[in-house]
Design a protein around this motif. Structure first.
Motif, PDB file in Angstrom:
ATOM      1  N   GLU A 186     -31.146  47.388 -25.729  1.00 31.39           N
ATOM      2  CA  GLU A 186     -32.516  47.336 -26.275  1.00 31.39           C
ATOM      3  C   GLU A 186     -33.362  46.457 -25.350  1.00 31.39           C
ATOM      4  N   ARG A 187     -34.679  46.690 -25.362  1.00 36.60           N
ATOM      5  CA  ARG A 187     -35.583  45.903 -24.523  1.00 36.60           C
ATOM      6  C   ARG A 187     -36.658  45.282 -25.409  1.00 36.60           C
ATOM      7  N   ALA A 188     -36.678  43.961 -25.470  1.00 37.82           N
ATOM      8  CA  ALA A 188     -37.624  43.253 -26.329  1.00 37.82           C
ATOM      9  C   ALA A 188     -38.965  43.088 -25.622  1.00 37.82           C
ATOM     10  N   SER A 189     -40.048  43.140 -26.398  1.00 41.77           N
ATOM     11  CA  SER A 189     -41.395  43.002 -25.835  1.00 41.77           C
ATOM     12  C   SER A 189     -42.025  41.656 -26.149  1.00 41.77           C
ATOM     13  N   SER A 190     -41.412  40.884 -27.052  1.00 42.79           N
ATOM     14  CA  SER A 190     -41.939  39.574 -27.432  1.00 42.79           C
ATOM     15  C   SER A 190     -40.810  38.752 -28.031  1.00 42.79           C
ATOM     16  N   VAL A 191     -41.076  37.458 -28.234  1.00 37.52           N
ATOM     17  CA  VAL A 191     -40.074  36.606 -28.882  1.00 37.52           C
ATOM     18  C   VAL A 191     -39.766  37.132 -30.276  1.00 37.52           C
ATOM     19  N   GLU A 192     -40.809  37.500 -31.008  1.00 40.03           N
ATOM     20  CA  GLU A 192     -40.618  38.016 -32.369  1.00 40.03           C
ATOM     21  C   GLU A 192     -39.787  39.296 -32.358  1.00 40.03           C
ATOM     22  N   HIS A 193     -40.043  40.153 -31.380  1.00 38.46           N
ATOM     23  CA  HIS A 193     -39.278  41.395 -31.272  1.00 38.46           C
ATOM     24  C   HIS A 193     -37.816  41.109 -30.928  1.00 38.46           C
ATOM     25  N   ALA A 194     -37.594  40.146 -30.044  1.00 36.30           N
ATOM     26  CA  ALA A 194     -36.225  39.779 -29.689  1.00 36.30           C
ATOM     27  C   ALA A 194     -35.460  39.280 -30.910  1.00 36.30           C
ATOM     28  N   LEU A 195     -36.108  38.436 -31.724  1.00 36.60           N
ATOM     29  CA  LEU A 195     -35.457  37.933 -32.940  1.00 36.60           C
ATOM     30  C   LEU A 195     -35.182  39.070 -33.916  1.00 36.60           C
ATOM     31  N   ARG A 250     -26.216  40.077 -27.851  1.00 37.16           N
ATOM     32  CA  ARG A 250     -26.480  39.022 -26.882  1.00 37.16           C
ATOM     33  C   ARG A 250     -27.787  39.308 -26.148  1.00 37.16           C
ATOM     34  N   LEU A 251     -28.532  38.232 -25.873  1.00 42.25           N
ATOM     35  CA  LEU A 251     -29.715  38.340 -25.031  1.00 42.25           C
ATOM     36  C   LEU A 251     -29.292  38.362 -23.574  1.00 42.25           C
ATOM     37  N   VAL A 252     -30.045  39.074 -22.742  1.00 40.64           N
ATOM     38  CA  VAL A 252     -29.755  39.096 -21.310  1.00 40.64           C
ATOM     39  C   VAL A 252     -31.066  38.966 -20.544  1.00 40.64           C
ATOM     40  N   ALA A 253     -31.050  38.131 -19.519  1.00 42.44           N
ATOM     41  CA  ALA A 253     -32.223  37.950 -18.656  1.00 42.44           C
ATOM     42  C   ALA A 253     -31.785  38.199 -17.220  1.00 42.44           C
ATOM     43  N   GLY A 254     -31.184  37.174 -16.591  1.00 44.25           N
ATOM     44  CA  GLY A 254     -30.631  37.373 -15.255  1.00 44.25           C
ATOM     45  C   GLY A 254     -29.311  38.130 -15.289  1.00 44.25           C
ATOM     46  N   GLY A 255     -28.458  37.747 -16.228  1.00 42.22           N
ATOM     47  CA  GLY A 255     -27.197  38.459 -16.416  1.00 42.22           C
ATOM     48  C   GLY A 255     -26.089  38.092 -15.460  1.00 42.22           C
ATOM     49  N   HIS A 256     -26.308  37.089 -14.598  1.00 39.67           N
ATOM     50  CA  HIS A 256     -25.305  36.784 -13.574  1.00 39.67           C
ATOM     51  C   HIS A 256     -24.063  36.103 -14.135  1.00 39.67           C
ATOM     52  N   ALA A 315     -17.578  40.937 -25.035  1.00 41.05           N
ATOM     53  CA  ALA A 315     -17.761  42.338 -25.428  1.00 41.05           C
ATOM     54  C   ALA A 315     -18.850  42.451 -26.493  1.00 41.05           C
ATOM     55  N   PRO A 316     -20.088  42.127 -26.131  1.00 38.92           N
ATOM     56  CA  PRO A 316     -21.175  42.258 -27.107  1.00 38.92           C
ATOM     57  C   PRO A 316     -21.388  43.716 -27.496  1.00 38.92           C
ATOM     58  N   THR A 317     -21.767  43.917 -28.734  1.00 40.09           N
ATOM     59  CA  THR A 317     -22.038  45.279 -29.206  1.00 40.09           C
ATOM     60  C   THR A 317     -23.432  45.743 -28.825  1.00 40.09           C
ATOM     61  N   ALA A 318     -24.301  44.775 -28.492  1.00 37.24           N
ATOM     62  CA  ALA A 318     -25.662  45.125 -28.096  1.00 37.24           C
ATOM     63  C   ALA A 318     -26.177  44.105 -27.089  1.00 37.24           C
ATOM     64  N   LEU A 319     -26.895  44.586 -26.075  1.00 37.77           N
ATOM     65  CA  LEU A 319     -27.579  43.727 -25.112  1.00 37.77           C
ATOM     66  C   LEU A 319     -29.080  43.878 -25.338  1.00 37.77           C
ATOM     67  N   ILE A 320     -29.751  42.751 -25.502  1.00 35.00           N
ATOM     68  CA  ILE A 320     -31.196  42.751 -25.721  1.00 35.00           C
ATOM     69  C   ILE A 320     -31.855  42.139 -24.502  1.00 35.00           C
ATOM     70  N   GLY A 356     -31.228  34.567 -11.889  1.00 33.36           N
ATOM     71  CA  GLY A 356     -30.687  33.737 -12.955  1.00 33.36           C
ATOM     72  C   GLY A 356     -31.753  32.817 -13.537  1.00 33.36           C
ATOM     73  N   THR A 357     -31.618  32.482 -14.822  1.00 31.11           N
ATOM     74  CA  THR A 357     -32.629  31.694 -15.518  1.00 31.11           C
ATOM     75  C   THR A 357     -32.077  30.354 -16.003  1.00 31.11           C
ATOM     76  N   VAL A 358     -33.003  29.427 -16.229  1.00 30.73           N
ATOM     77  CA  VAL A 358     -32.635  28.110 -16.738  1.00 30.73           C
ATOM     78  C   VAL A 358     -32.016  28.240 -18.131  1.00 30.73           C
ATOM     79  N   GLY A 359     -32.664  28.994 -19.002  1.00 35.51           N
ATOM     80  CA  GLY A 359     -32.138  29.159 -20.349  1.00 35.51           C
ATOM     81  C   GLY A 359     -30.780  29.826 -20.376  1.00 35.51           C
TER      82      GLY A 359
END
Length: 303
Positions: free
Chosen positions: A10-19, A30-36, A48-53, A115-118
């Motif tokens: 899934e691809r989130a468009s905002s913080v509220e959408h991600a939540l 699981r959330l993914v940004a850089g993914g490294h 083994a996450p069932t969903a990547l956001i 890669g991201t700080v968070g």
């Protein structure tokens, strides 16, 4: 062949959408940004996450800024700030040169560009460089979830290897670092090869009142220091007049704060010795940067 287990994307468009998407897909999302960090673990099926956001489209999480408040100035670092941004930030470098020093020895340009700080903080790898650096400066991690926002001192953020206080359906939004005058910081790391995880590393941030250490933070990584810090060493240095005997003592106490494992990167005793030595090197350079210590006074101990 390394293939992840099946998952929904899934691809989130905002913080509220991600939540919202976290709530929709449950505790194994699981959330993914850089993914490294996450994606290699998925390929090995350690995760083994069932969903990547994917949160790369979420705005407002990629900025670095300096804010003034009732409690003083703070540097705000968005959770989506890339390692390369933190490395190049003039604001961060002005107040905490340690972060640029740490970022230069994190992986390689490809990883630092994505890669991201968070992501680094939430991965909670026991050998993570930024975890030690943020612990040294007593940063605060800001988290948002269905029940609202909360703030957690970074020294309470990690609860074990690959474990944090971030709850189900929550996400990190930013990290804040307090700013105060009269100090300096430095980071020292030993690795097997360029870009590798640390065998041991130490970050020291300190502040002076004339020739006395008024406050100090010591972050350690890859050596199993509780919450990435050496509190006994900090307590021993705080309020003390700067001299080489103090630096040596602080290094010894930092080494005692560790409980490293013997592995392919070296024996436990070697890592413990490194933790103490790197603490001393970082402390000397921070003292030089703060103007209380000259290179001549180090007796040739500064690298």
């Amino acid at each position: 062949m390394q293939v992840p287990a099946p998952f929904v994307y899934e691809r989130a468009s905002s913080v509220e959408h991600a939540l919202e998407l976290l709530g929709k897909h449950g505790s194994e999302a699981r959330l993914v940004a850089g993914g490294h960090s996450l994606l290699p673990m998925m390929k090995l099926r350690f995760a083994a996450p069932t969903a990547l956001i994917d949160i790369n489209d979420v705005e407002g999480l990629s900025d670095i800024g300096l804010d003034s408040g009732a409690d003083g100035d703070v540097i705000r670092i968005g959770a989506m700030v890339r390692h390369a941004q933190l490395l190049d930030s003039a604001i961060v470098a002005e107040h905490y040169p340690m972060f640029a020093e740490a970022e230069r020895v994190i992986a390689d340009p490809v990883v630092r560009n994505r890669g991201t700080v968070g992501g680094s903080l939430c991965q909670a790898d026991p050998a993570e460089d930024l975890s030690a650096a943020f612990a040294a400066v007593r940063a605060t991690v800001h988290i948002i979830g269905p029940d609202g926002a909360r703030s957690v001192p970074v020294r309470e953020f990690h609860v074990g290897p690959y474990q944090t206080v971030v709850g189900e359906n929550e996400m990190v939004t930013e990290v804040t670092v307090p700013v105060r005058p009269g100090g300096c910081s430095a980071y020292e790391k030993v690795e097997r090869r360029v870009g590798d995880w640390a065998i041991a590393a130490a970050g020291v941030a300190l502040w002076l009142d004339d020739d006395t250490i008024s406050e100090i933070g010591i972050g350690l990584t890859a050596v199993e220091a509780p919450h990435f810090v050496a509190t006994a060493a900090e307590d021993a240095a705080r309020g003390q007049v700067v001299n080489e005997a103090l630096v040596e003592h602080v290094g010894e106490l930092a080494a005692q704060a560790t409980n490293p494992n013997t592995d392919q990167r070296g024996p436990a005793d070697y890592k413990r010795h490194l933790a103490g030595e790197l603490t001393k090197r970082a402390m000397r350079r921070a003292l030089i940067g703060a103007g209380a210590y000259s290179a001549d006074e180090t007796d040739g101990n500064t690298p």
